[in-house]
Design a protein around this motif. Structure first.
Motif, PDB file in Angstrom:
ATOM      1  N   UNK A 154       0.814  -1.218   0.000  1.00  0.00           N
ATOM      2  CA  UNK A 154       0.000   0.000   0.000  1.00  0.00           C
ATOM      3  C   UNK A 154       0.849   1.270   0.000  1.00  0.00           C
ATOM      4  N   UNK A 155       2.152   1.151  -0.152  1.00  0.00           N
ATOM      5  CA  UNK A 155       3.033   2.312  -0.043  1.00  0.00           C
ATOM      6  C   UNK A 155       2.993   3.209  -1.267  1.00  0.00           C
ATOM      7  N   UNK A 156       3.100   4.494  -1.055  1.00  0.00           N
ATOM      8  CA  UNK A 156       3.028   5.441  -2.161  1.00  0.00           C
ATOM      9  C   UNK A 156       4.191   5.260  -3.128  1.00  0.00           C
ATOM     10  N   UNK A 157       5.374   4.952  -2.607  1.00  0.00           N
ATOM     11  CA  UNK A 157       6.541   4.825  -3.473  1.00  0.00           C
ATOM     12  C   UNK A 157       6.579   3.490  -4.203  1.00  0.00           C
ATOM     13  N   UNK A 158       6.317   2.408  -3.481  1.00  0.00           N
ATOM     14  CA  UNK A 158       6.324   1.103  -4.143  1.00  0.00           C
ATOM     15  C   UNK A 158       5.276   1.059  -5.252  1.00  0.00           C
ATOM     16  N   UNK A 159       4.115   1.643  -5.016  1.00  0.00           N
ATOM     17  CA  UNK A 159       3.063   1.659  -6.032  1.00  0.00           C
ATOM     18  C   UNK A 159       3.400   2.607  -7.179  1.00  0.00           C
ATOM     19  N   UNK A 160       3.984   3.757  -6.856  1.00  0.00           N
ATOM     20  CA  UNK A 160       4.359   4.695  -7.919  1.00  0.00           C
ATOM     21  C   UNK A 160       5.391   4.075  -8.855  1.00  0.00           C
ATOM     22  N   UNK A 161       6.436   3.495  -8.292  1.00  0.00           N
ATOM     23  CA  UNK A 161       7.481   2.939  -9.146  1.00  0.00           C
ATOM     24  C   UNK A 161       7.013   1.691  -9.884  1.00  0.00           C
ATOM     25  N   UNK A 162       6.063   0.963  -9.303  1.00  0.00           N
ATOM     26  CA  UNK A 162       5.461  -0.156 -10.023  1.00  0.00           C
ATOM     27  C   UNK A 162       4.656   0.372 -11.213  1.00  0.00           C
ATOM     28  N   UNK A 163       3.876   1.416 -10.982  1.00  0.00           N
ATOM     29  CA  UNK A 163       3.131   2.021 -12.075  1.00  0.00           C
ATOM     30  C   UNK A 163       4.044   2.585 -13.148  1.00  0.00           C
ATOM     31  N   UNK A 164       5.128   3.209 -12.739  1.00  0.00           N
ATOM     32  CA  UNK A 164       6.094   3.759 -13.687  1.00  0.00           C
ATOM     33  C   UNK A 164       6.729   2.642 -14.517  1.00  0.00           C
ATOM     34  N   UNK A 165       7.066   1.540 -13.848  1.00  0.00           N
ATOM     35  CA  UNK A 165       7.642   0.394 -14.560  1.00  0.00           C
ATOM     36  C   UNK A 165       6.660  -0.155 -15.593  1.00  0.00           C
ATOM     37  N   UNK A 176      -2.222   2.225 -14.863  1.00  0.00           N
ATOM     38  CA  UNK A 176      -3.261   3.116 -14.343  1.00  0.00           C
ATOM     39  C   UNK A 176      -3.805   2.607 -13.013  1.00  0.00           C
ATOM     40  N   UNK A 177      -4.036   1.313 -12.914  1.00  0.00           N
ATOM     41  CA  UNK A 177      -4.533   0.730 -11.662  1.00  0.00           C
ATOM     42  C   UNK A 177      -3.548   0.992 -10.522  1.00  0.00           C
ATOM     43  N   UNK A 178      -2.267   0.767 -10.783  1.00  0.00           N
ATOM     44  CA  UNK A 178      -1.249   0.958  -9.750  1.00  0.00           C
ATOM     45  C   UNK A 178      -1.160   2.414  -9.317  1.00  0.00           C
ATOM     46  N   UNK A 192       5.817  15.124   4.751  1.00  0.00           N
ATOM     47  CA  UNK A 192       4.826  15.890   3.997  1.00  0.00           C
ATOM     48  C   UNK A 192       5.375  16.413   2.666  1.00  0.00           C
ATOM     49  N   UNK A 193       6.597  16.921   2.685  1.00  0.00           N
ATOM     50  CA  UNK A 193       7.180  17.450   1.448  1.00  0.00           C
ATOM     51  C   UNK A 193       7.389  16.349   0.422  1.00  0.00           C
ATOM     52  N   UNK A 194       7.903  15.214   0.880  1.00  0.00           N
ATOM     53  CA  UNK A 194       8.120  14.084  -0.028  1.00  0.00           C
ATOM     54  C   UNK A 194       6.799  13.570  -0.587  1.00  0.00           C
ATOM     55  N   UNK A 195       5.787  13.468   0.268  1.00  0.00           N
ATOM     56  CA  UNK A 195       4.487  12.980  -0.192  1.00  0.00           C
ATOM     57  C   UNK A 195       3.878  13.924  -1.226  1.00  0.00           C
ATOM     58  N   UNK A 196       3.979  15.222  -0.972  1.00  0.00           N
ATOM     59  CA  UNK A 196       3.410  16.194  -1.910  1.00  0.00           C
ATOM     60  C   UNK A 196       4.112  16.109  -3.265  1.00  0.00           C
ATOM     61  N   UNK A 197       5.432  15.992  -3.233  1.00  0.00           N
ATOM     62  CA  UNK A 197       6.178  15.883  -4.478  1.00  0.00           C
ATOM     63  C   UNK A 197       5.858  14.607  -5.231  1.00  0.00           C
ATOM     64  N   UNK A 198       5.752  13.506  -4.495  1.00  0.00           N
ATOM     65  CA  UNK A 198       5.442  12.234  -5.143  1.00  0.00           C
ATOM     66  C   UNK A 198       4.042  12.254  -5.749  1.00  0.00           C
ATOM     67  N   UNK A 199       3.087  12.860  -5.051  1.00  0.00           N
ATOM     68  CA  UNK A 199       1.721  12.907  -5.583  1.00  0.00           C
ATOM     69  C   UNK A 199       1.665  13.714  -6.881  1.00  0.00           C
ATOM     70  N   UNK A 200       2.474  14.732  -7.000  1.00  0.00           N
ATOM     71  CA  UNK A 200       2.539  15.483  -8.255  1.00  0.00           C
ATOM     72  C   UNK A 200       3.099  14.605  -9.371  1.00  0.00           C
ATOM     73  N   UNK A 201       4.097  13.785  -9.044  1.00  0.00           N
ATOM     74  CA  UNK A 201       4.668  12.880 -10.040  1.00  0.00           C
ATOM     75  C   UNK A 201       3.652  11.822 -10.463  1.00  0.00           C
ATOM     76  N   UNK A 202       2.888  11.331  -9.506  1.00  0.00           N
ATOM     77  CA  UNK A 202       1.845  10.352  -9.822  1.00  0.00           C
ATOM     78  C   UNK A 202       0.814  10.967 -10.761  1.00  0.00           C
TER      79      UNK A 202
END
Length: 214
Positions: A154-165, A176-178, A192-202
């Motif tokens: 359920x992690x924001x980073x593991x899911x983001x990089x899985x989606x990116x892959x 898209x699902x990821x 908070x800063x890292x989460x905000x930046x990652x959400x923009x990348x997502x």
């Protein structure tokens, strides 16, 4: 060599650090917060020097606490981010150093920071050029990401990089699902800063994914 993706930074990949001694946790939190500030708030042309300075702090952490896997994870993240900011062939050596740091973390504790070493290492394999220039390998990246998701589904980073892959592999519907799941990830206290930046990348990657699906 292709420019390493700035989003290597991977890795803002840290989760709970409850197992660390208080002094180590404080030190780690400082590195994490500095990384997020540089990655998402510092002007691009100033990031190389900023990451170089932060790398010295991360190196000192591993030198003084060589048995702490979390220190090696964040040394790898900082070094890979430094490589991404630098770009060019000169970044390949730093990418290799980051790879070694993350592999060291895995030998110490593969579950540290909920498997963040797997996620960060996968991001390197996805972005570094393949043989004969570098060690890039999309199959290896997928293997590592699946291991990361087993530890942190359920992690924001593991899911983001899985989606990116998945996007890189042109598996757009799965990507898209990821990424939609990544958007629902719980916020991380103190990140908070890292989460905000990652959400923009997502969000930005979702735009690209949706264009492919239209």
């Amino acid at each position: 060599m292709k420019r390493l993706s700035v989003c290597l930074l991977l890795a803002a990949l840290s989760q709970s650090v409850w197992a660390l001694e208080p002094a180590d946790q404080q030190r780690l939190n400082g590195i994490q917060q500095s990384w997020a500030h540089i990655q998402y708030e510092v002007a691009e042309k100033q990031r190389v020097a900023a990451f170089e300075q932060l790398s010295s702090e991360a190196t000192a952490f591993t030198t003084q606490r060589p048995a702490v896997a979390e220190a090696w994870i964040w040394k790898g993240i900082v070094t890979s981010s430094w490589a991404g900011a630098q770009g060019g062939l000169g970044a390949l050596g730093k990418a290799k150093d980051a790879k070694a740091d993350l592999e060291k973390a895995l030998t110490l504790d593969p579950k540290a920071l909920q498997g963040s070493a797997y996620t960060s290492l996968a991001a390197l394999y996805d972005r570094v050029p393949g043989w004969p220039i570098g060690f890039g390998d999309s199959d290896k990246a997928e293997q590592l990401l699946k291991q990361a998701l087993q530890l942190n589904p359920e992690g924001i980073d593991s899911l983001y990089f899985w989606g990116d892959h998945l996007y890189r592999q042109k598996r757009y519907a799965e990507a898209r699902v990821a990424l939609l799941k990544a958007q629902q990830a719980a916020p991380r206290p103190g990140r908070e800063t890292a989460d905000a930046g990652r959400r923009k990348e997502i969000a930005a990657l979702l735009v690209d994914v949706n264009k492919k699906l239209d």
